[in-house]
Design a protein around this motif. Structure first.
Motif, PDB file in Angstrom:
ATOM      1  N   ASN A 142       1.093   7.140  -6.442  1.00 39.85           N
ATOM      2  CA  ASN A 142       0.039   8.143  -6.599  1.00 39.85           C
ATOM      3  C   ASN A 142       0.621   9.543  -6.434  1.00 39.85           C
ATOM      4  OD1 ASN A 142      -1.728   6.007  -6.759  1.00 39.85           O
ATOM      5  ND2 ASN A 142      -2.457   6.190  -4.653  1.00 39.85           N
TER       6      ASN A 142
ATOM      7  N   LEU B  99       0.921  12.683  -9.250  1.00 40.37           N
ATOM      8  CA  LEU B  99       0.362  13.994  -8.932  1.00 40.37           C
ATOM      9  C   LEU B  99       1.475  15.037  -8.930  1.00 40.37           C
ATOM     10  CD1 LEU B  99      -2.230  15.458  -7.977  1.00 40.37           C
ATOM     11  CD2 LEU B  99      -1.477  15.048  -5.641  1.00 40.37           C
TER      12      LEU B  99
ATOM     13  N   ARG C 259      -5.528  17.392   3.128  1.00 45.62           N
ATOM     14  CA  ARG C 259      -4.515  17.217   2.092  1.00 45.62           C
ATOM     15  C   ARG C 259      -3.964  18.564   1.612  1.00 45.62           C
ATOM     16  NH1 ARG C 259      -6.548  13.645  -2.306  1.00 45.62           N
ATOM     17  NH2 ARG C 259      -4.540  14.176  -3.200  1.00 45.62           N
TER      18      ARG C 259
ATOM     19  N   GLN D 139       2.151   1.955  -3.400  1.00 42.99           N
ATOM     20  CA  GLN D 139       1.065   2.465  -4.243  1.00 42.99           C
ATOM     21  C   GLN D 139       0.826   3.957  -3.962  1.00 42.99           C
ATOM     22  OE1 GLN D 139      -1.160   0.657  -6.596  1.00 42.99           O
ATOM     23  NE2 GLN D 139      -1.431   2.818  -7.061  1.00 42.99           N
ATOM     24  N   GLN D 140       0.789   4.317  -2.683  1.00 45.97           N
ATOM     25  CA  GLN D 140       0.583   5.726  -2.334  1.00 45.97           C
ATOM     26  C   GLN D 140       1.734   6.579  -2.871  1.00 45.97           C
ATOM     27  OE1 GLN D 140      -2.178   6.670  -1.420  1.00 45.97           O
ATOM     28  NE2 GLN D 140      -3.039   5.705   0.404  1.00 45.97           N
TER      29      GLN D 140
ATOM     30  N   SER E  37      -7.637  12.715   5.124  1.00 44.28           N
ATOM     31  CA  SER E  37      -7.847  13.209   3.769  1.00 44.28           C
ATOM     32  C   SER E  37      -8.479  14.601   3.773  1.00 44.28           C
ATOM     33  CB  SER E  37      -8.683  12.221   2.966  1.00 44.28           C
ATOM     34  OG  SER E  37      -9.667  11.625   3.766  1.00 44.28           O
ATOM     35  N   GLN E  38      -8.987  15.031   4.925  1.00 46.21           N
ATOM     36  CA  GLN E  38      -9.534  16.390   4.990  1.00 46.21           C
ATOM     37  C   GLN E  38      -8.439  17.434   4.890  1.00 46.21           C
ATOM     38  OE1 GLN E  38     -12.513  17.516   7.840  1.00 46.21           O
ATOM     39  NE2 GLN E  38     -12.837  15.381   8.347  1.00 46.21           N
TER      40      GLN E  38
ATOM     41  N   ALA F 270      -2.759  12.686   3.076  1.00 46.82           N
ATOM     42  CA  ALA F 270      -4.172  12.293   2.971  1.00 46.82           C
ATOM     43  C   ALA F 270      -4.354  10.848   3.417  1.00 46.82           C
ATOM     44  CB  ALA F 270      -4.656  12.460   1.534  1.00 46.82           C
ATOM     45  N   ALA F 271      -3.348  10.007   3.126  1.00 48.76           N
ATOM     46  CA  ALA F 271      -3.487   8.587   3.439  1.00 48.76           C
ATOM     47  C   ALA F 271      -3.266   8.311   4.926  1.00 48.76           C
ATOM     48  CB  ALA F 271      -2.515   7.760   2.610  1.00 48.76           C
TER      49      ALA F 271
ATOM     50  N   MET G 106       0.815  -1.197   0.000  1.00 52.74           N
ATOM     51  CA  MET G 106       0.000   0.000   0.000  1.00 52.74           C
ATOM     52  C   MET G 106       0.860   1.265   0.000  1.00 52.74           C
ATOM     53  SD  MET G 106      -2.946   1.210   2.573  1.00 52.74           S
ATOM     54  CE  MET G 106      -3.013   2.879   3.193  1.00 52.74           C
TER      55      MET G 106
ATOM     56  N   VAL H 195      -0.290  13.280  -0.903  1.00 53.25           N
ATOM     57  CA  VAL H 195      -0.929  11.960  -0.953  1.00 53.25           C
ATOM     58  C   VAL H 195      -0.676  11.194   0.344  1.00 53.25           C
ATOM     59  CG1 VAL H 195      -0.765   9.716  -2.060  1.00 53.25           C
ATOM     60  CG2 VAL H 195      -1.016  11.768  -3.440  1.00 53.25           C
TER      61      VAL H 195
END
Lengths: 383, 290
Positions: free
Chosen positions: B8, B12, B262, B4-5, B259-260, B254-255, B1, B251
């Motif tokens: 991401n 971005l 970010r 993956q983040q 996530s509020q 947020a993870a 995970m 990212v």
């Protein structure tokens, strides 16, 4: 200063006397037995904002009522009776709403009232219509407990919570889903949907992940990656169509295999354009969907479009249904206020264009919320 | 995970980096924060969208044409809004930049309306799985083209005569002009290149997120600016580094935080870097010229 105050008092007294006189005069010769073309008139009062910032709601509600009334008068389904609308503007102000209710029951002597629109307006009229014993049905006031303890006050509308609760039930019982993830937008709409859905889904099954985003966000991959980690079988999106379309796309890009669920914020063609393949098979609750192919809905939409040259919204549709409930009450019980009240209170499984509707003992709405499904790039009605 | 983040964030971040380059190049030459840069990015996205959907131009050609159109817009803005103010105070030019930004986004709202447009995907959405992360074809395209554009920019700045002139102007405008460099020409070229990169980022974000709106430039514009400042404004490798860092921080924030927050994470990073290293990560300490 004192002299001026006195003057004001005298003025007020004279004014009140005049109003009283007028009221009495209005009572005298004008009994409710008006006739028009040899038919007895049944007066329907409406209360709502026709000007001011909330004018769009009030106008659409009135239009929905007008479509239903025109239809009933044209079809002759009421036999010797004809419906007539007496509409009052509140400017969205609850004190003006109270005056409007007072005028409708005292001066116009309406048989029934459809309104008001805003919750504060309806609350302001509650005691007036209760004392006057005039049944009133609001097509849009969603405030909690509004109709409680008032046998003359009813409503026909759908709260955010009810949508979320019914979708959770549908998802567990009909779709067989059991591991939910929730992604909600950080505003009142998203939060109330999320709270209601989470509570109900946890009661029936399990919520494994809850993530949040902001209105206008574009990138949801980090939330989705966190959600994917928890292996849910479904994703409830409590937000609007633009973000939901992107969420669906990005979930697909992350290789997530989840059943997408949502509320009325998703029901827009833009969702299909942005989401494309990724939103195929998604389910969403809907207060009213104008492209619903059901004949009753299409009749309403066409009549509305013909008269006003625009698509009806949920407010117009709920007002139409509220008016239909009143018409059914008149047909089953009779035209007096007391008979209409009994008829509305007895409403059960009424097949409205906003879903199957019943009225409970508190005068509140029980509605089978419409559920839409995306199939072959189109919304179809799943329930 | 986590990997993956990280991916991401990298994707971005590479779009932020492209936007940041436009800010940093302009600042390097004329010490102006070009606040209309976010709108150039939006403009690029719209040009790409119109070329692909209305004129049915093949995607890669549309991509290049959108870059060219953005370059043209950048040159026009510089000519109309900044050049007349070149000799006035920096504040005047800054206000002119904010004005240009508001004008452009409202013009776009007026012409295109506020409903989002759907950017059709140029090729089928295919997803590749590796043991550590999943990446889609669009993401690979975004990463590769950002990388190629950054390499091309570095080559232009470091290896060509024009690049040499740009560096000279950045170092000392007056001396450069004494050496026979046409300052106006270099400024125009800088705006063209920076804006072309911004337009490229707009098109890529358009196909990545599938939507184009007249207000889409606001937040990425701010983030690009933050990225440029974090990396050290005026410094080209700094802008690339700042963009990537910002994307990853956002990212991961947020993870793992919430996530509020970010966007808050992005701006907190800016404050942190400015506290510890006021000239940015790769920026050189500023010495006021006497």
């Amino acid at each position: 200063m004192i002299a001026r105050k006195k003057k004001t008092t005298i003025f007020t007294a004279v004014f009140l006397c005049l109003v009283l006189l007028l009221g009495v005069a209005g009572c005298g010769p004008k009994e409710s037995a008006d006739t028009e073309d040899g038919k007895t008139v049944i007066k329907i009062g409406t209360v709502g904002p026709l000007s001011g910032t909330a004018a769009a709601y009030g106008t659409n509600v009135l239009r929905g009522i007008e479509v239903a009334v025109d239809e009933a008068n044209a079809s002759g389904e009421l036999g010797d009776y004809v419906l007539k609308i007496v509409s009052e503007d509140t400017e969205g102000d609850w004190s003006k709403a109270a005056n409007a209710f007072q005028k409708l029951v005292d001066i116009d002597k309406v048989n029934v009232i459809i309104g008001a629109v805003l919750s504060s307006e309806t609350a302001a009229g509650g005691d007036i219509i209760k004392d006057a014993k005039v049944p009133t049905i609001s097509p849009s006031s969603t405030a909690v407990d509004l109709t409680k303890g008032n046998p003359y006050l009813f409503r026909n509308c759908l709260s955010d919570e009810v949508q979320a609760i019914q979708l959770a039930e549908y998802a567990v019982k009909e779709l067989g889903l059991s591991k939910f993830a929730i992604l909600y937008t950080n505003n009142d709409y998203g939060k109330s949907l999320k709270d209601a859905f989470e509570a109900k889904a946890n009661e029936l099954a399990e919520v494994v992940a809850v993530e949040v985003f902001m209105d206008g966000d574009e990138n949801f991959k980090s939330q989705l990656t966190s959600i994917k980690e928890k292996n849910p079988d479904s994703l409830y999106i409590a937000g609007y169509y633009t973000e939901a379309g992107k969420i669906a796309q990005q979930a697909k890009e992350l290789g997530m295999n989840v059943q997408l669920l949502g509320a009325d914020g998703l029901c827009n063609v833009v969702l299909l354009q942005i989401g494309g393949e990724a939103v195929e098979g998604a389910y969403a609750t809907s207060g009213f969907y104008p492209d619903d192919p059901t004949p009753a809905v299409q009749n309403f939409v066409n009549a509305y479009k013909e008269k006003y040259n625009e698509d009806p919204d949920m407010f117009a549709a709920q007002a139409y249904d509220a008016t239909r409930i009143v018409i059914e009450a008149i047909k089953s019980k009779g035209p007096s206020s007391e008979e209409i009240r009994e008829g509305i209170a007895a409403t059960k499984d009424f097949p409205g264009i906003t879903g199957k509707t019943s009225i409970d003992e508190e005068g509140d709405t029980i509605k089978d919320v419409i559920i839409l499904k995306v199939e072959n790039g189109k919304f179809i009605r799943a329930r | 995970m986590f990997v993956q983040q990280l991916m991401n964030g990298l994707i971005l971040g590479s779009t932020y980096a492209l936007i940041a380059l436009g800010y940093t190049m302009v600042y390097g030459i004329i010490e102006l924060i070009n606040f209309a840069h976010g709108e150039i990015y939006m403009f690029g996205a719209f040009v790409g969208l119109i070329l692909v959907t209305v004129l049915k131009v093949p995607f890669f050609l549309a991509f290049l044409l959108a870059m060219a159109a953005s370059a043209l817009l950048g040159i026009t803005i510089e000519y109309l809004a900044y050049r007349p103010l070149r000799r006035s105070s920096r504040l005047a030019a800054l206000i002119s930049a904010i004005g240009a930004s508001i004008f452009l986004s409202n013009l776009a709202l007026l012409i295109m309306g506020s409903t989002p447009y759907n950017f059709p995907t140029p090729f089928e959405a295919k997803v590749y799985e590796t043991p550590f992360f999943i990446i889609s074809r669009v993401e690979i395209l975004v990463l590769l083209s950002s990388l190629l554009l950054m390499i091309a920019l570095t080559l232009i700045v470091q290896k060509t005569k024009i690049g040499k002139a740009m560096r000279a102007v950045a170092q000392d405008k007056d001396t450069a002009s004494l050496m026979g460099i046409n300052i106006n020409k270099i400024v125009t070229i800088t705006f063209a290149i920076g804006s072309a990169l911004g337009g490229a980022a707009g098109v890529m974000v358009g196909i990545y997120f599938r939507t184009v709106t007249p207000t889409m430039g606001l937040m990425p514009g701010l983030k690009g600016f933050v990225a440029a400042v974090v990396g050290g404004i005026g410094n080209i490798p700094g802008a690339m580094l700042g963009g990537i860092l910002l994307g990853i921080a956002e990212v991961l924030g947020a993870a793992y935080i919430s996530s509020q927050y970010r966007d808050a994470v992005a701006f907190a990073l800016l404050i942190l870097v400015l506290l510890l290293k006021p000239s940015g990560l790769l920026g050189k300490p500023v010495q006021e010229k006497v």
